[in-house]
Design an enzyme around this catalytic site. Structure first.
Site, PDB file in Angstrom:
ATOM      1  N   HIS A 200     -12.599   3.167   1.890  1.00 52.48           N
ATOM      2  CA  HIS A 200     -11.504   2.194   1.772  1.00 52.48           C
ATOM      3  C   HIS A 200     -10.416   2.701   0.814  1.00 52.48           C
ATOM      4  O   HIS A 200     -10.704   3.490  -0.095  1.00 52.48           O
ATOM      5  CB  HIS A 200     -12.048   0.853   1.271  1.00 52.48           C
ATOM      6  CG  HIS A 200     -13.034   0.210   2.209  1.00 52.48           C
ATOM      7  ND1 HIS A 200     -14.404   0.340   2.041  1.00 52.48           N
ATOM      8  CD2 HIS A 200     -12.852  -0.542   3.329  1.00 52.48           C
ATOM      9  CE1 HIS A 200     -15.024  -0.320   3.015  1.00 52.48           C
ATOM     10  NE2 HIS A 200     -14.109  -0.862   3.815  1.00 52.48           N
ATOM     11  N   HIS A 201      -9.190   2.211   1.025  1.00 51.80           N
ATOM     12  CA  HIS A 201      -8.073   2.582   0.151  1.00 51.80           C
ATOM     13  C   HIS A 201      -8.275   2.024  -1.259  1.00 51.80           C
ATOM     14  O   HIS A 201      -8.605   0.850  -1.421  1.00 51.80           O
ATOM     15  CB  HIS A 201      -6.761   2.027   0.749  1.00 51.80           C
ATOM     16  CG  HIS A 201      -5.560   2.248  -0.110  1.00 51.80           C
ATOM     17  ND1 HIS A 201      -4.585   1.292  -0.295  1.00 51.80           N
ATOM     18  CD2 HIS A 201      -5.184   3.315  -0.845  1.00 51.80           C
ATOM     19  CE1 HIS A 201      -3.657   1.769  -1.104  1.00 51.80           C
ATOM     20  NE2 HIS A 201      -3.989   2.998  -1.462  1.00 51.80           N
ATOM     21  N   GLY A 202      -8.055   2.838  -2.285  1.00 53.33           N
ATOM     22  CA  GLY A 202      -8.192   2.399  -3.677  1.00 53.33           C
ATOM     23  C   GLY A 202      -6.960   1.637  -4.129  1.00 53.33           C
ATOM     24  O   GLY A 202      -6.264   2.023  -5.065  1.00 53.33           O
TER      25      GLY A 202
END
Ligand code: TV7
Ligand code: CA
Ligand code: ZN
Length: 406
Positions: A200-202
């Site tokens: 997932h995108h941070g």
């Protein structure tokens, strides 16, 4: 254990408190804190504790958490439980924090994007406060080891909760331990590079430092349509053109590598080493934080990549070669046996130890509870990767690498 030795030339510390294992997000919720139990058993089973200094974490203080989070949110987190939730929702100072969430109609949301509905991403559960302040305490203790020069690499597999915002929980994350760690690091180090290999995108970390040139964030993540439902893969942000807040001095200090599902070891390793290598060379960080979310592994319950443990670990080995103060945290990872084997393998890598090529779970108490639907014990999963509707076919990796190299 035979063959486990302390690394020569650098010191590694391991930060953990077993009390985080007792928590349950809910019966069907994908986040299972007992993946940490399994990781601990493997680490101890191989004798890796003899290669590191191990520290039992203590809970972070509210004042420490306020360094990033809203004071009302911190008060709420410190007091909340399934029993106190309804009454807290009626308290005047919390009422203004009802999040403007696009999922409002799906679950019954209270303040700060928290909920007691069974389907919620960020449920209120028993022992939640204890859990949150403990994983945060472990990350802050690890950070302290680094900034005081007592460790060169510090590990906290219970941390890495990269989606939490200043006054909002998001995506299974409540307190952003990574942001708190980097804030502590900025007192000592001129520049910090944050690298995120969770699927997932941070977004929470990127957002916190979007105006800050002293922090460069670099996230590799699944991006785009989730399937045929028209929904985007969570959280939906992190495209190639998001590079920090435009018009501020933080612009150009965020990097995003959006990746379609199905990426394999060879393609991922190539992307990771080219882009991370260039970022290190150009930015010259003084310290690194590496979020090692294991949901980028093949066969993950939520992830859609096809990485083997070997390639996931090569990212850790590559970053370690920079020989900079390094904080390693966990993050996502929803197929517990794979998470545990990956993080055990990476604990060995951090301490210059090599485990056998296979990491069977039979040294763990009650292995049968964990080894259903086994993917085999090796660092390479069997050669029948899962496929998804939008798998990587001919994404132009070279073009992506070139576009990011500004
Ligand atoms: C760092 N994916 C966190 C990753 C956070 C992902 C999501 C679920 C999920 C939640 C459940 C559940 C689930 C099988 C999977 C759009 C929604 C869908 C909930 C009402 N089963 C990390 C967050 C992501 C909760 N959220 O990066 C309870 O999957 O996609 C979404 C948002 C709307 C809200 N609904 C979920 O790895 C640690 N959630 C079962 C029970
Ligand atoms: Ca990521
Ligand atoms: Zn994740």
């Amino acid at each position: 254990e035979q063959g486990i030795t302390r690394p020569k030339g650098h010191k590694v510390s391991f930060h953990y408190n077993s009390r985080v294992e007792d928590m349950h997000f809910g019966k069907t919720h994908p986040m299972k804190p007992w993946r940490l139990t399994l990781t601990k058993h493997l680490v101890l089973g191989y004798g890796l504790q003899y290669a590191m200094d191990t520290y039992e974490a203590v809970a972070a203080g509210k004042d420490q958490v306020r360094a990033f989070h809203d004071p009302d949110y911190v008060d709420f987190l410190a007091e909340v439980s399934p029993e106190t939730f309804p009454a807290l929702c009626e308290v005047e100072k919390y009422k203004k924090h009802i999040a403007n969430s696009p999922y409002q109609d799906l679950v019954d949301l209270g303040p700060f994007n928290l909920s007691t509905s069974p389907g919620a991403d960020c449920p209120v559960f028993d022992g939640m406060s204890t859990y949150l302040f403990l994983y945060t305490g472990a990350t802050l203790a690890a950070t302290n080891q680094l900034v005081t020069g007592q460790s060169d690499i510090a590990l906290n597999w219970s941390g890495g909760l990269h989606h939490a915002h200043k006054s909002e929980a998001s995506g299974f994350c409540y307190i952003n331990d990574i942001v708190l760690s980097i804030l502590d690091m900025l007192r000592v180090y001129p520049r910090v590079l944050y690298i995120d290999i969770d699927v997932h995108h941070g977004d929470g970390v990127e957002e916190a430092f979007q105006r800050q040139p002293r922090v460069m964030t670099l996230s590799y993540h699944r991006y785009g349509q989730y399937d045929d439902t028209g929904h985007k893969f969570f959280p939906g942000s992190g495209d190639l053109n998001s590079t920090g807040l435009k018009g501020t001095i933080g612009e150009h200090f965020a990097l995003n590598v959006p990746i379609p599902s199905g990426i394999d070891d060879r393609q991922y390793t190539h992307l990771f080493q080219s882009i991370t290598g260039r970022a290190l060379e150009a930015y010259k960080p003084s310290a690194i934080v590496l979020q090692c979310g294991a949901d980028s592994l093949g066969g993950d319950r939520l992830g859609q990549f096809n990485l083997n443990i070997k390639a996931h670990g090569e990212c850790v080995a590559f970053v370690k070669k920079a020989r900079l103060p390094l904080l390693i945290v966990g993050g996502g990872g929803y197929t517990a046996r794979n998470v545990a084997r990956a993080w055990c393998h990476e604990t060995a890598l951090a301490s210059d130890n090599k485990l056998p090529d296979r990491i069977p779970l039979d040294i763990v108490p009650r292995p049968e509870a964990f080894s259903r639907k086994s993917h085999g014990n090796g660092l390479l999963f069997p050669p029948f990767p899962r496929t998804h509707p939008n798998d990587c076919k001919d994404v132009d990796l070279e073009l992506m690498i070139k576009k990011l190299d500004y």
